[in-house]
Design a protein around this motif. Structure first.
Motif, PDB file in Angstrom:
ATOM      1  N   ASP A  72     -15.540  -1.738 -18.476  1.00  0.00           N
ATOM      2  CA  ASP A  72     -16.770  -1.168 -17.906  1.00  0.00           C
ATOM      3  C   ASP A  72     -16.822  -1.432 -16.403  1.00  0.00           C
ATOM      4  OD1 ASP A  72     -17.328  -0.724 -20.546  1.00  0.00           O
ATOM      5  OD2 ASP A  72     -18.630  -2.485 -20.719  1.00  0.00           O
ATOM      6  N   PHE A  73     -15.835  -0.909 -15.697  1.00  0.00           N
ATOM      7  CA  PHE A  73     -15.669  -1.182 -14.274  1.00  0.00           C
ATOM      8  C   PHE A  73     -16.966  -1.005 -13.479  1.00  0.00           C
ATOM      9  CE2 PHE A  73     -14.830   0.210  -9.962  1.00  0.00           C
ATOM     10  CZ  PHE A  73     -13.949  -0.761  -9.518  1.00  0.00           C
ATOM     11  N   THR A  74     -17.304  -2.006 -12.674  1.00  0.00           N
ATOM     12  CA  THR A  74     -18.459  -1.904 -11.781  1.00  0.00           C
ATOM     13  C   THR A  74     -18.278  -2.813 -10.577  1.00  0.00           C
ATOM     14  OG1 THR A  74     -20.787  -2.440 -11.545  1.00  0.00           O
ATOM     15  CG2 THR A  74     -19.617  -3.600 -13.261  1.00  0.00           C
ATOM     16  N   LEU A  75     -18.833  -2.383  -9.437  1.00  0.00           N
ATOM     17  CA  LEU A  75     -18.733  -3.204  -8.224  1.00  0.00           C
ATOM     18  C   LEU A  75     -20.020  -3.975  -7.975  1.00  0.00           C
ATOM     19  CD1 LEU A  75     -16.894  -0.773  -5.785  1.00  0.00           C
ATOM     20  CD2 LEU A  75     -16.036  -2.963  -6.622  1.00  0.00           C
ATOM     21  N   LEU A  76     -20.908  -3.963  -8.977  1.00  0.00           N
ATOM     22  CA  LEU A  76     -22.242  -4.528  -8.809  1.00  0.00           C
ATOM     23  C   LEU A  76     -22.214  -5.986  -8.352  1.00  0.00           C
ATOM     24  CD1 LEU A  76     -24.483  -2.575  -9.353  1.00  0.00           C
ATOM     25  CD2 LEU A  76     -25.117  -3.899 -11.369  1.00  0.00           C
ATOM     26  N   ALA A  77     -21.299  -6.770  -8.920  1.00  0.00           N
ATOM     27  CA  ALA A  77     -21.238  -8.195  -8.573  1.00  0.00           C
ATOM     28  C   ALA A  77     -20.948  -8.374  -7.093  1.00  0.00           C
ATOM     29  CB  ALA A  77     -20.168  -8.893  -9.410  1.00  0.00           C
ATOM     30  N   TYR A  78     -20.075  -7.522  -6.552  1.00  0.00           N
ATOM     31  CA  TYR A  78     -19.741  -7.626  -5.128  1.00  0.00           C
ATOM     32  C   TYR A  78     -20.899  -7.151  -4.257  1.00  0.00           C
ATOM     33  CZ  TYR A  78     -15.027  -8.877  -6.396  1.00  0.00           C
ATOM     34  OH  TYR A  78     -13.954  -9.536  -6.895  1.00  0.00           O
ATOM     35  N   GLU A  79     -21.535  -6.046  -4.686  1.00  0.00           N
ATOM     36  CA  GLU A  79     -22.703  -5.562  -3.941  1.00  0.00           C
ATOM     37  C   GLU A  79     -23.752  -6.650  -3.849  1.00  0.00           C
ATOM     38  OE1 GLU A  79     -24.400  -1.914  -5.482  1.00  0.00           O
ATOM     39  OE2 GLU A  79     -22.392  -0.996  -5.450  1.00  0.00           O
ATOM     40  N   LYS A  80     -24.033  -7.246  -5.002  1.00  0.00           N
ATOM     41  CA  LYS A  80     -25.065  -8.285  -5.072  1.00  0.00           C
ATOM     42  C   LYS A  80     -24.688  -9.479  -4.174  1.00  0.00           C
ATOM     43  CE  LYS A  80     -28.871  -9.571  -6.398  1.00  0.00           C
ATOM     44  NZ  LYS A  80     -29.981  -8.808  -5.834  1.00  0.00           N
ATOM     45  N   THR A  81     -23.411  -9.851  -4.222  1.00  0.00           N
ATOM     46  CA  THR A  81     -22.954 -10.998  -3.437  1.00  0.00           C
ATOM     47  C   THR A  81     -23.160 -10.759  -1.953  1.00  0.00           C
ATOM     48  OG1 THR A  81     -21.314 -11.549  -5.092  1.00  0.00           O
ATOM     49  CG2 THR A  81     -20.952 -12.422  -2.901  1.00  0.00           C
ATOM     50  N   PHE A  82     -22.854  -9.540  -1.511  1.00  0.00           N
ATOM     51  CA  PHE A  82     -22.977  -9.286  -0.083  1.00  0.00           C
ATOM     52  C   PHE A  82     -24.413  -8.998   0.343  1.00  0.00           C
ATOM     53  CE2 PHE A  82     -18.358  -8.868  -0.278  1.00  0.00           C
ATOM     54  CZ  PHE A  82     -18.051  -9.707   0.781  1.00  0.00           C
ATOM     55  N   GLN A  83     -25.330  -8.930  -0.629  1.00  0.00           N
ATOM     56  CA  GLN A  83     -26.739  -8.829  -0.246  1.00  0.00           C
ATOM     57  C   GLN A  83     -27.375 -10.214  -0.174  1.00  0.00           C
ATOM     58  OE1 GLN A  83     -28.343  -6.272  -3.215  1.00  0.00           O
ATOM     59  NE2 GLN A  83     -27.259  -4.487  -2.406  1.00  0.00           N
ATOM     60  N   ASN A  84     -26.630 -11.223  -0.608  1.00  0.00           N
ATOM     61  CA  ASN A  84     -27.144 -12.588  -0.619  1.00  0.00           C
ATOM     62  C   ASN A  84     -26.952 -13.210   0.765  1.00  0.00           C
ATOM     63  OD1 ASN A  84     -27.574 -15.283  -0.909  1.00  0.00           O
ATOM     64  ND2 ASN A  84     -26.406 -15.497  -2.813  1.00  0.00           N
ATOM     65  N   ASN A  85     -28.069 -13.434   1.451  1.00  0.00           N
ATOM     66  CA  ASN A  85     -27.974 -13.923   2.829  1.00  0.00           C
ATOM     67  C   ASN A  85     -27.318 -15.288   2.931  1.00  0.00           C
ATOM     68  OD1 ASN A  85     -29.006 -11.716   4.124  1.00  0.00           O
ATOM     69  ND2 ASN A  85     -31.137 -12.398   3.869  1.00  0.00           N
ATOM     70  N   ASN A  86     -27.579 -16.144   1.948  1.00  0.00           N
ATOM     71  CA  ASN A  86     -26.965 -17.472   1.985  1.00  0.00           C
ATOM     72  C   ASN A  86     -25.452 -17.381   1.901  1.00  0.00           C
ATOM     73  OD1 ASN A  86     -29.314 -18.796   2.283  1.00  0.00           O
ATOM     74  ND2 ASN A  86     -29.555 -19.317   0.103  1.00  0.00           N
ATOM     75  N   PHE A  87     -24.988 -16.431   1.102  1.00  0.00           N
ATOM     76  CA  PHE A  87     -23.544 -16.258   0.965  1.00  0.00           C
ATOM     77  C   PHE A  87     -22.942 -15.800   2.290  1.00  0.00           C
ATOM     78  CE2 PHE A  87     -19.707 -13.906   0.013  1.00  0.00           C
ATOM     79  CZ  PHE A  87     -19.056 -14.757  -0.853  1.00  0.00           C
ATOM     80  N   ILE A  88     -23.576 -14.812   2.908  1.00  0.00           N
ATOM     81  CA  ILE A  88     -23.082 -14.294   4.183  1.00  0.00           C
ATOM     82  C   ILE A  88     -23.068 -15.405   5.233  1.00  0.00           C
ATOM     83  CG2 ILE A  88     -23.513 -12.627   6.035  1.00  0.00           C
ATOM     84  CD1 ILE A  88     -22.681 -11.286   3.505  1.00  0.00           C
ATOM     85  N   ARG A  89     -24.160 -16.166   5.251  1.00  0.00           N
ATOM     86  CA  ARG A  89     -24.264 -17.255   6.217  1.00  0.00           C
ATOM     87  C   ARG A  89     -23.120 -18.248   6.058  1.00  0.00           C
ATOM     88  NH1 ARG A  89     -28.446 -19.913   9.412  1.00  0.00           N
ATOM     89  NH2 ARG A  89     -27.855 -22.093   9.295  1.00  0.00           N
ATOM     90  N   SER A  90     -22.854 -18.634   4.813  1.00  0.00           N
ATOM     91  CA  SER A  90     -21.797 -19.629   4.594  1.00  0.00           C
ATOM     92  C   SER A  90     -20.426 -19.032   4.925  1.00  0.00           C
ATOM     93  CB  SER A  90     -21.839 -20.149   3.162  1.00  0.00           C
ATOM     94  OG  SER A  90     -21.550 -19.115   2.271  1.00  0.00           O
ATOM     95  N   LEU A  91     -20.297 -17.733   4.702  1.00  0.00           N
ATOM     96  CA  LEU A  91     -19.041 -17.069   5.058  1.00  0.00           C
ATOM     97  C   LEU A  91     -18.816 -17.152   6.568  1.00  0.00           C
ATOM     98  CD1 LEU A  91     -16.912 -15.418   3.468  1.00  0.00           C
ATOM     99  CD2 LEU A  91     -18.113 -13.359   4.165  1.00  0.00           C
TER     100      LEU A  91
END
Lengths: 289, 317
Positions: free
Chosen positions: A55-74
């Motif tokens: 059930d291919f989906t990119l949702l997990a990646y979309e969600k991850t890159f909407q997470n500001n804390n994740f972007i900040r730590s990156l």
């Protein structure tokens, strides 16, 4: 001499199969992780995903890159890796060049550095000293304490020593200073060696996770490695920031897989460059004839 | 009279030494300047913390500081062997690290010998590329993968279920934890460990093999009597140097894999120090355990370097 016996043929087949299996064993866990990160919720949660997404989906990646804390730590991870690598390389090329020469006090200086490799203050004294220096909750704690490494210094020194002395002597007689010699002769001639060590330092900086946990009281200031450590190991789900609507479409497991995979991605990207050089580097540095 | 003369001589020697230093400095000052930044970093971030090891002999209280805390002598060290937990941590450390060292020596040698028999260069290169890779992943990443793969809904338990067996919560089983740690460490490191042996094999004189073939030696005999002796110096160096790691069971790995369920078999000195000092606030005791470990580690490393030099002519610099 070209005839091969039957037993030899059997051995070659078994051996090749065995080695290919071992090689795949090193890759498949990453493939599994990647497949899970691209799969739908129900498939991932039931453990049905092996090496191909269901059930291919990119949702997990979309969600991850909407997470500001994740972007900040990156961003913090990229900054610390960049700065840390530059500072480390500055320290060890300058010292490595000097120590590749023979001068008075060289042996004593070498022992002074090697001792830092053999013995250390340990967790608490180091923590107290760094805190006293004002490095607690300070970005510089990612850069300064780990910048000097005796192991890498020795690697670089050995690279410099393999460059023919006559080149330098000629330049010195022509009136060049040590600084010019380092810049114009040694650095250009040991590009491959320096690149290897720099890539090693980059990987080390990117993967380092403990400093953030130890010195930062706010998880917002974590680099990606520490961020992942909290999510993956301590199982803290707050940072996953799943709202009810997206929780219906994807699982904690797929998001975790996506984040861990993104964390490993830069390593996978520099790996081809790294691999080109490091075999030579390891052998030269670790095993001096 | 004689002593007077001797004194005169030493004085003169000291003076010439001073002049020598000045000359040396005039000529080589750029070299001293170039080492200076590293010296400063090493002093601040390596040597000053070593001074803090004094805490191990004190009853350190953060509000009294390192100069105001009560001196207790070796009390903290005595306690190391009194507490069941710290004793167990030392035992666990030894079991885990010795297993890692032995497997980390044997498996890469065997794998390098096997890989040497692969004659298709492209295939050999592919295999090398793949087996070196795990070394560069961080333990956080690997722990993330392991937790997923070995979890209740992970791929391993899916296989067990398909075979009609009960699923196992691998990371919560104290009885399996050490094996898990040792095997995952082997998975991560065996490829990288091969590099030095492959390099040593490629340095062996090819004429030896031709001569052996003339004499009718088969491949197995060639491996046994040419390749293996050829890489023996390297094996000896690696074996002796690994002696320095007997008390390093791998903090990064275990910290990311263990849990209270597996403390009994998985808690090692480093993780114990971390919990005692930073979680329970026993700074002095934690530091004493750490010093105990790094003191023995220093001794072992010194012995290791001496042995490596004696048996294989290996020098650090």
């Amino acid at each position: 001499m070209r005839r091969t016996s039957v037993s030899r043929k059997i051995f070659v087949i078994c051996n090749t199969t065995f080695l290919i299996t071992m090689a795949l064993l090193c890759l498949l866990p990453l493939v599994n992780l990647f497949a899970i990160s691209l799969s739908g919720k129900s498939a991932a949660n039931s453990g049905a995903v092996t090496f191909w997404p269901i059930d291919f989906t990119l949702l997990a990646y979309e969600k991850t890159f909407q997470n500001n804390n994740f972007i900040r730590s990156l961003v913090i991870s990229f900054l610390r890796t960049g700065l840390g690598t530059v500072l480390s390389m500055f320290l060890i090329t300058t010292a490595g060049y000097a120590l590749s020469k023979d001068f008075r006090g060289r042996t004593q200086l070498m022992w002074f550095f090697v001792f830092t490799m053999l013995f250390g203050g340990g967790l608490i004294p180091t923590y107290l000293v760094n805190s006293a220096l004002g490095l607690k909750n300070n970005f510089l704690v990612y850069v300064l304490p780990g910048a000097f490494s005796c192991y890498n210094l020795i690697l670089i020194m050995n690279f410099f020593r393999s460059i023919p002395k006559s080149l330098e002597e000629a330049a010195l007689i022509d009136g060049a200073s040590f600084f010019t010699v380092l810049r114009k002769i040694y650095l250009p001639l040991s590009k491959a060696g320096l690149a290897t060590v720099a890539l090693f330092i980059m990987v080390g900086n990117w993967n380092e996770w403990f400093t953030g946990i130890l010195y930062m009281s706010d998880t917002k200031n974590y680099p990606l490695a520490s961020f992942l450590q909290v999510i993956v190991v301590q199982g803290n789900q707050q940072d996953l920031s799943l709202d009810p609507t997206s929780a219906a479409a994807m699982s904690e497991r797929t998001i975790k897989a996506a984040q861990v995979f993104i964390g490993a991605l830069p390593i996978l990207l520099v790996y081809p460059f790294l691999q080109k050089y490091f075999v030579k580097g390891i052998v030269m540095g670790a095993v001096k004839e | 009279m004689k002593t007077e003369k001797n004194r005169e001589r030493t004085k003169r020697a000291a003076r010439t030494a001073r002049v020598d230093w000045r000359k040396e400095f005039q000529h080589n000052w750029p070299l001293y300047l170039l080492v200076l930044p590293s010296v400063i970093f090493a002093i601040i971030f390596c040597y000053i913390p070593m001074g803090g090891l004094m805490m191990a002999f004190q009853n350190y209280k953060p509000w009294l500081g390192i100069f105001g805390s009560e001196f207790v002598g070796l009390e903290n060290f005595r306690q190391i062997f009194e507490f069941k937990e710290s004793y167990q941590a030392i035992i666990n450390t030894l079991i885990i690290s010795v297993s890692k060292i032995v497997l980390g020596l044997v498996v890469p040698v065997i794998m390098a010998l096997l890989l040497n028999e692969v004659k298709q260069l492209g295939l050999k290169k592919c295999i090398q590329t793949l087996v070196y890779l795990p070394h560069f992943l961080s333990w956080v990443t690997v722990a993330g993968m392991l937790r997923d793969i070995l979890g209740m809904d992970g791929i391993v338990n899916a296989c067990l279920k398909a075979l009609g067996m009960e699923p196992i919560f691998f990371l919560g089983e104290a009885g399996m934890f050490r094996q898990l740690v040792i095997l995952s460490d082997l998975w991560k490191g065996f490829g990288f460990g091969m590099i030095v042996y492959l390099a040593a094999i490629s340095n062996i004189d090819q004429n030896l093999y031709e001569a052996a073939e003339m004499d009718g030696a088969n491949k197995w005999q060639q491996t046994l009597y040419i390749t293996l002796p050829g890489i023996m110096p390297m094996i000896i160096v690696m074996a002796t140097l690994s002696l320095g790691n007997v008390l390093n069971a791998g903090f990064d790995q275990i910290f990311n894999l263990y849990s209270p369920l597996t403390y009994s078999t998985g808690d090692i000195i480093d993780t114990y120090v971390y919990r005692q000092s930073l979680v329970n606030g026993q700074y002095s005791f934690g530091t004493a355990v750490g010093l105990f470990k790094s003191g023995i580690g220093l001794l072992l490393t010194a012995v290791a370097y001496k042995l490596a030099y004696k048996f294989a002519g290996y020098r650090i610099f």
